[in-house]
Design an enzyme around this catalytic site. Sequence first.
Site, mmCIF file in Angstrom:
data_model
loop_
_atom_site.group_PDB
_atom_site.id
_atom_site.type_symbol
_atom_site.label_atom_id
_atom_site.label_comp_id
_atom_site.label_asym_id
_atom_site.label_seq_id
_atom_site.Cartn_x
_atom_site.Cartn_y
_atom_site.Cartn_z
ATOM 1 N N GLY A 13 23.687 -49.024 -0.891
ATOM 2 C CA GLY A 13 24.550 -49.027 -2.069
ATOM 3 C C GLY A 13 25.768 -49.885 -1.769
ATOM 4 C CB ILE A 14 29.068 -50.226 -3.502
ATOM 5 C CG1 ILE A 14 30.224 -51.219 -3.444
ATOM 6 C CG2 ILE A 14 29.568 -48.798 -3.445
ATOM 7 C CD1 ILE A 14 31.181 -51.117 -4.627
ATOM 8 C CB ALA A 15 29.274 -47.341 1.089
ATOM 9 C CE LYS A 36 16.481 -40.974 -0.317
ATOM 10 N NZ LYS A 36 16.730 -39.564 -0.059
ATOM 11 C CB THR A 44 25.874 -48.800 -6.099
ATOM 12 O OG1 THR A 44 26.386 -48.075 -4.970
ATOM 13 C CG2 THR A 44 26.759 -50.002 -6.395
ATOM 14 N N GLY A 49 31.140 -47.363 -16.182
ATOM 15 C CA GLY A 49 32.487 -47.620 -16.701
ATOM 16 C C GLY A 49 33.222 -48.733 -16.003
ATOM 17 N NE ARG A 292 34.156 -37.974 -14.789
ATOM 18 C CZ ARG A 292 33.551 -38.904 -14.095
ATOM 19 N NH1 ARG A 292 33.279 -38.710 -12.828
ATOM 20 N NH2 ARG A 292 33.228 -40.055 -14.639
HETATM 21 C C1 LIG Z 1 25.422 -42.512 -13.932
HETATM 22 C C2 LIG Z 1 26.560 -42.819 -12.958
HETATM 23 C C3 LIG Z 1 27.721 -43.444 -13.445
HETATM 24 C C4 LIG Z 1 28.775 -43.724 -12.566
HETATM 25 N N1 LIG Z 1 29.874 -44.393 -13.028
HETATM 26 C C5 LIG Z 1 30.882 -44.748 -12.183
HETATM 27 C C6 LIG Z 1 31.994 -45.530 -12.616
HETATM 28 O O1 LIG Z 1 32.082 -45.919 -13.773
HETATM 29 N N2 LIG Z 1 32.950 -45.850 -11.711
HETATM 30 C C7 LIG Z 1 32.880 -45.451 -10.404
HETATM 31 O O2 LIG Z 1 33.789 -45.773 -9.617
HETATM 32 N N3 LIG Z 1 31.829 -44.710 -9.957
HETATM 33 C C8 LIG Z 1 30.844 -44.368 -10.804
HETATM 34 N N4 LIG Z 1 29.768 -43.639 -10.342
HETATM 35 C C9 LIG Z 1 29.770 -43.224 -8.932
HETATM 36 C C10 LIG Z 1 29.350 -44.393 -8.018
HETATM 37 O O3 LIG Z 1 28.173 -44.989 -8.537
HETATM 38 C C11 LIG Z 1 29.087 -43.877 -6.591
HETATM 39 O O4 LIG Z 1 30.204 -43.166 -6.126
HETATM 40 C C12 LIG Z 1 28.822 -45.022 -5.610
HETATM 41 O O5 LIG Z 1 27.924 -45.953 -6.146
HETATM 42 C C13 LIG Z 1 28.289 -44.494 -4.288
HETATM 43 O O6 LIG Z 1 27.923 -45.607 -3.491
HETATM 44 P P1 LIG Z 1 27.277 -45.390 -2.059
HETATM 45 O O7 LIG Z 1 27.068 -46.733 -1.465
HETATM 46 O O8 LIG Z 1 28.117 -44.416 -1.283
HETATM 47 O O9 LIG Z 1 25.888 -44.641 -2.326
HETATM 48 P P2 LIG Z 1 24.598 -45.090 -3.163
HETATM 49 O O10 LIG Z 1 24.898 -46.220 -4.084
HETATM 50 O O11 LIG Z 1 24.010 -43.860 -3.739
HETATM 51 O O12 LIG Z 1 23.608 -45.634 -2.024
HETATM 52 C C14 LIG Z 1 22.964 -44.739 -1.152
HETATM 53 C C15 LIG Z 1 21.941 -45.518 -0.341
HETATM 54 O O13 LIG Z 1 21.494 -44.696 0.742
HETATM 55 C C16 LIG Z 1 20.091 -44.823 0.869
HETATM 56 N N5 LIG Z 1 19.576 -43.622 1.540
HETATM 57 C C17 LIG Z 1 19.807 -42.319 1.240
HETATM 58 N N6 LIG Z 1 19.169 -41.520 2.113
HETATM 59 C C18 LIG Z 1 18.533 -42.335 2.985
HETATM 60 C C19 LIG Z 1 17.687 -42.128 4.111
HETATM 61 N N7 LIG Z 1 17.358 -40.899 4.542
HETATM 62 N N8 LIG Z 1 17.195 -43.210 4.762
HETATM 63 C C20 LIG Z 1 17.478 -44.479 4.357
HETATM 64 N N9 LIG Z 1 18.268 -44.731 3.300
HETATM 65 C C21 LIG Z 1 18.793 -43.671 2.624
HETATM 66 C C22 LIG Z 1 19.580 -44.987 -0.554
HETATM 67 O O14 LIG Z 1 18.283 -45.536 -0.559
HETATM 68 C C23 LIG Z 1 20.665 -45.932 -1.103
HETATM 69 O O15 LIG Z 1 20.340 -47.263 -0.768
HETATM 70 C C24 LIG Z 1 28.688 -43.356 -11.200
HETATM 71 C C25 LIG Z 1 27.517 -42.725 -10.717
HETATM 72 C C26 LIG Z 1 26.469 -42.466 -11.593
HETATM 73 C C27 LIG Z 1 25.222 -41.806 -11.055
#
Ligand SMILES: Cc1cc2nc3c(=O)[nH]c(=O)nc-3n(C[C@H](O)[C@H](O)[C@H](O)COP(=O)(O)OP(=O)(O)OC[C@H]3O[C@@H](n4cnc5c(N)ncnc54)[C@H](O)[C@@H]3O)c2cc1C
Length: 302
Positions: A13-15, A36, A44, A49, A292
Amino acid sequence: MIQKYDFLVIGGGIAGMCYALSVANSGKGKVALVCKTTLDEANTAKAQGGVAAVTNLAVDNFEKHINDTMVAGDYISDLDAVKHVVCNAPKAINALVNWGVNFDKNNNGEYDLHREGGHSDFRILHHADDTGFEIQRGLMEAVRQNNNITVLENHYAVEIITQHHLGVQVTRRTNNIECFGAYILNPTTQKVDTFLSKVTLLATGGVGALYSTTSNPVIATGDGIAMAYRAKATVKDMEFVQFHPTVLYNPAETHPAFLITEAMRGYGAVLKLPNGNEFMHKYDERLSLAPRDIVLGPSTTK
Ligand SMILES: Cc1cc2nc3c(=O)[nH]c(=O)nc-3n(C[C@H](O)[C@H](O)[C@H](O)COP(=O)(O)OP(=O)(O)OC[C@H]3O[C@@H](n4cnc5c(N)ncnc54)[C@H](O)[C@@H]3O)c2cc1C
C-alpha cells in the site's frame, strides 16, 4: 529456498511502496516488496476523499492543523506524533508528486483544496473522488520501474524471523529482539521460503476486514500486527480503530461494503433510524454533520 535482500518490505500500500521507493532511490540496496494478493489490492486504492496537508501557507498553518487533529482525536492523540505527521505532510505530498501521483489543481495552477469535517481550513488534496486509486496507480508505476525493487505479488508473509528461530528463547521481556527477515509462502510452489534481510518493514495495513461489515478490502486482516505480536513485540493502541460510520449495509455482500462517503452529509444527507426517525439531535448539535466518533456511537447502539 533462501532469498537475500537488503530491505524486505511486507505490504504494497502507500506505506510499503513509499518506503521501498525511498530506500531504493537512496541507493541503500536491493529491496523485495511482497504483497499477499495483487499489488493493486490495498486499502490505499480504496481511499476516496483525499489527503490532509498544509500546502497553502498564505491562509493555513501547521498550528491550526495540529489543533484540528487534537480536537478530532478528543485530545488523546500523541501530540508528538501529531506534530510529526502534520509538519512532514507537505514533504510527503511532494514525494508522492515526484513519484508520479497527480492531485487536482485549479485554473491558477494551485492545488484544488477541499475542506472536510474537523478541518478549520481548506487543506484536503484530492484527485477527483478516487484519490487513493490515483496514489496506488502512481506508486505502482514508480515501483515497477525501479530496478532496485523486486515486486513479489501473491506472496504471503506468515512469520517474521528472530533469534527464536535460531533456538534462543525470546519472551516479551527480551529487550534485544532482532528481526532477520520473514518466512513467506510462495503460492506457486506451495512452499514457505526464507527471506533474509538487513531491514524488514511491516506495512500490512489495518484490521478492518475482521469486522462483519466493513469498507475495507479482504486483505485487511491485521497480519503484520499478529506477526509482530507472535515475535513478542509490544503491540499498543489496538483499541483505536477508525470506522466509516456510513456504508451500504447488505448482509449478503462480501467485503468490502460500499462506502457512503461523508461528503453525502456535507451535501445535506440526513442520518435516520430504520423507522425513518432522525436521532442525531439527541447526541450532538451538529446533527448529521457531527464527526465520526459521535455518529458511530449512537448508530451502533440503536
Ligand atoms: C473505503 C476507504 C476510504 C478511505 N478514504 C480515505 C481518505 O479519504 N483519506 C485518507 O487519508 N484515508 C482514507 N482511507 C484510509 C487509507 O486508505 C488507509 O489508512 C491507508 O491506505 C493504509 O495504507 P497502508 O499502506 O498502511 O495499508 P494498505 O493500503 O491496506 O496495504 C496493506 C498491504 O499489506 C499487504 N499484506 C497484508 N498482509 C500481508 C501478508 N500477510 N503478507 C504479505 N502482504 C500482506 C496487502 O496485500 C497490501 O499490499 C480510506 C480507506 C478505505 C477502505
